[in-house]
Motif scaffolding. Sequence first.
Motif, PDB file in Angstrom:
ATOM      1  N   UNK A  90       0.838  -1.269  -0.085  1.00 53.19           N
ATOM      2  CA  UNK A  90      -0.067  -0.036  -0.072  1.00 53.19           C
ATOM      3  C   UNK A  90       0.880   1.272   0.021  1.00 53.19           C
ATOM      4  N   UNK A  91       2.076   1.290   0.766  1.00 50.86           N
ATOM      5  CA  UNK A  91       2.694   2.636   0.925  1.00 50.86           C
ATOM      6  C   UNK A  91       3.445   2.618  -0.493  1.00 50.86           C
ATOM      7  N   UNK A  92       3.717   1.585  -1.430  1.00 51.32           N
ATOM      8  CA  UNK A  92       4.571   1.652  -2.525  1.00 51.32           C
ATOM      9  C   UNK A  92       3.585   2.255  -3.257  1.00 51.32           C
ATOM     10  N   UNK A  93       2.285   1.658  -3.604  1.00 44.58           N
ATOM     11  CA  UNK A  93       1.496   2.241  -4.463  1.00 44.58           C
ATOM     12  C   UNK A  93       1.158   3.674  -4.278  1.00 44.58           C
ATOM     13  N   UNK A  94       1.037   4.322  -2.944  1.00 45.31           N
ATOM     14  CA  UNK A  94       0.819   5.634  -2.561  1.00 45.31           C
ATOM     15  C   UNK A  94       1.873   6.329  -2.958  1.00 45.31           C
ATOM     16  N   UNK A 153      -4.421  -8.705  -3.133  1.00 47.97           N
ATOM     17  CA  UNK A 153      -5.853  -9.352  -3.448  1.00 47.97           C
ATOM     18  C   UNK A 153      -6.619  -9.000  -1.904  1.00 47.97           C
ATOM     19  N   UNK A 154      -5.910  -9.184  -0.943  1.00 48.94           N
ATOM     20  CA  UNK A 154      -6.473  -8.787   0.288  1.00 48.94           C
ATOM     21  C   UNK A 154      -6.768  -7.137   0.532  1.00 48.94           C
ATOM     22  N   UNK A 155      -5.743  -6.312  -0.037  1.00 47.56           N
ATOM     23  CA  UNK A 155      -5.977  -4.851  -0.201  1.00 47.56           C
ATOM     24  C   UNK A 155      -7.406  -4.622  -0.777  1.00 47.56           C
ATOM     25  N   UNK A 166      -9.877  -6.631  -1.404  1.00 50.73           N
ATOM     26  CA  UNK A 166     -10.827  -7.166  -0.470  1.00 50.73           C
ATOM     27  C   UNK A 166     -11.396  -6.099   0.746  1.00 50.73           C
ATOM     28  N   UNK A 167     -10.337  -5.542   1.323  1.00 55.21           N
ATOM     29  CA  UNK A 167     -10.439  -4.697   2.472  1.00 55.21           C
ATOM     30  C   UNK A 167     -10.870  -3.156   2.051  1.00 55.21           C
ATOM     31  N   UNK A 168     -10.553  -2.980   0.684  1.00 55.19           N
ATOM     32  CA  UNK A 168     -11.043  -1.672   0.351  1.00 55.19           C
ATOM     33  C   UNK A 168     -10.256  -0.627   0.181  1.00 55.19           C
ATOM     34  N   UNK A 169      -8.962  -0.882   0.382  1.00 56.38           N
ATOM     35  CA  UNK A 169      -7.806  -0.128   0.202  1.00 56.38           C
ATOM     36  C   UNK A 169      -7.440   0.552  -0.988  1.00 56.38           C
ATOM     37  N   UNK A 170      -7.697  -0.514  -2.105  1.00 52.23           N
ATOM     38  CA  UNK A 170      -7.414  -0.132  -3.192  1.00 52.23           C
ATOM     39  C   UNK A 170      -8.499  -0.545  -4.108  1.00 52.23           C
ATOM     40  N   UNK A 171      -8.667  -0.154  -5.332  1.00 52.21           N
ATOM     41  CA  UNK A 171      -9.488  -0.386  -6.451  1.00 52.21           C
ATOM     42  C   UNK A 171      -8.909  -1.000  -7.584  1.00 52.21           C
ATOM     43  N   UNK A 172      -9.608  -2.001  -8.438  1.00 54.36           N
ATOM     44  CA  UNK A 172      -8.957  -2.498  -9.431  1.00 54.36           C
ATOM     45  C   UNK A 172     -10.112  -2.510 -10.656  1.00 54.36           C
ATOM     46  N   UNK A 173      -9.691  -1.846 -11.701  1.00 56.87           N
ATOM     47  CA  UNK A 173     -10.569  -1.622 -12.757  1.00 56.87           C
ATOM     48  C   UNK A 173      -9.798  -1.710 -14.174  1.00 56.87           C
ATOM     49  N   UNK A 174     -10.077  -2.491 -14.917  1.00 58.97           N
ATOM     50  CA  UNK A 174      -9.898  -2.701 -16.231  1.00 58.97           C
ATOM     51  C   UNK A 174      -8.132  -2.653 -16.381  1.00 58.97           C
ATOM     52  N   UNK A 175      -7.550  -3.530 -15.441  1.00 56.99           N
ATOM     53  CA  UNK A 175      -6.334  -3.900 -15.427  1.00 56.99           C
ATOM     54  C   UNK A 175      -5.545  -2.910 -14.604  1.00 56.99           C
TER      55      UNK A 175
END
Length: 81
Positions: free
Chosen positions: A10-14, A45-47, A49-58
Motif C-alpha cells: 500500500x505504501x509503495x502504491x501511494x 488481493x487482500x487490499x 477485498x479490504x477496500x484500500x485499493x480499487x482494480x478496474x480494467x487492469x
Amino acid sequence: MLSDTERKILRIFWNLHGHEWFRPGLQQLCRLSQRTPGQVKTAVRNLIEKGYIEFQGGRFRVVVAWEPEKVRRTNPWEVIY
C-alpha cells in the motif's frame, strides 16, 4: 489490521502513484517490496477485498492510503473528544 506485506505494498502504491490510476508490474512490486510474487499477489488481493485499493480494467488506484489509527485509552473512564 494490515499485515506487513499489505502495508508495504500500500505504501509503495501511494508513494509511486497517489490516487491516480496505474498499471504496476509484478516484477517491480517484488523488487521494491522485497517479497515473492505469491506474497505480492496475496497482499494485493487482500487490499482489494479490504477496500484500500480499487482494480478496474487492469489498473489500480489507492482509495485509502493508510490504516485508521486506533485511539488507546489508559483509563477506561476517560472521555475522548
